[in-house]
Write a protein that holds these residues in place. Structure first.
Motif, short mmCIF file in Angstrom:
data_model
loop_
_atom_site.label_atom_id
_atom_site.label_comp_id
_atom_site.label_asym_id
_atom_site.label_seq_id
_atom_site.Cartn_x
_atom_site.Cartn_y
_atom_site.Cartn_z
N ALA A 1 -53.83 103.12 24.80
CA ALA A 1 -53.42 104.98 25.31
C ALA A 1 -50.86 104.63 25.74
N ARG B 1 -49.29 105.01 22.21
CA ARG B 1 -49.56 106.45 21.70
C ARG B 1 -50.42 106.86 21.14
N TYR C 1 -54.36 107.50 24.73
CA TYR C 1 -53.24 108.94 25.00
C TYR C 1 -53.15 110.74 24.29
N PRO C 2 -52.70 111.24 24.59
CA PRO C 2 -51.96 111.39 26.42
C PRO C 2 -52.98 111.26 27.41
N SER D 1 -55.31 108.31 31.88
CA SER D 1 -54.42 108.07 33.09
C SER D 1 -54.22 106.53 33.23
N CYS E 1 -55.89 104.18 36.54
CA CYS E 1 -57.02 104.07 35.68
C CYS E 1 -58.18 104.27 35.76
#
Length: 113
Positions: free
Chosen positions: A27, A30, A34-35, A38, A49
């Motif tokens: 994540a 990217r 992702y996205p 958290s 996370c």
């Protein structure tokens, strides 16, 4: 390749990852998740996370000392820190949105007068 499903905000997001993958690392560069995932520090210190394992927990390594310290009894309820997991098999997780939690807290404080 492991299939990852993430339940968040009433939606399900899924994608494949390479074996021996850390979801927070991916994540951070990217790539899926992702996205949809958290996360914060990536070192097991903030618990942003934190996810509940729905399926695939039996293939995960035992919780390390960071997870034990941060999650305590939530480990027994099926929660893990995504930053501390290296995924080898299919995994299904649920994560609450920090924004939703904050909004609910604010809504509760606004309605009490």
């Amino acid at each position: 390749m492991p299939l990852i499903k993430i339940h968040k905000n009433g939606e399900v997001f899924e994608g494949e990852v390479q074996p021996n993958t850390n979801l927070v690392v991916r994540a951070g560069i990217r790539q899926f998740p992702y996205p949809h995932l958290s996360y914060g520090c990536g070192m097991g210190k903030c618990a942003k996370c934190m996810c509940k394992v729905i399926k695939g927990g039996e293939a995960l390594p035992e919780p390390n000392w960071k997870e034990k310290k941060m999650l305590g009894t939530r480990l027994e309820q099926g929660y893990r820190l995504a930053c501390q997991l290296w995924v080898e098999e299919d995994l299904e997780l649920a994560q609450e949105s920090p924004a939703a939690t904050t909004s609910q807290s604010r809504a509760g404080s606004v309605t009490t007068s």
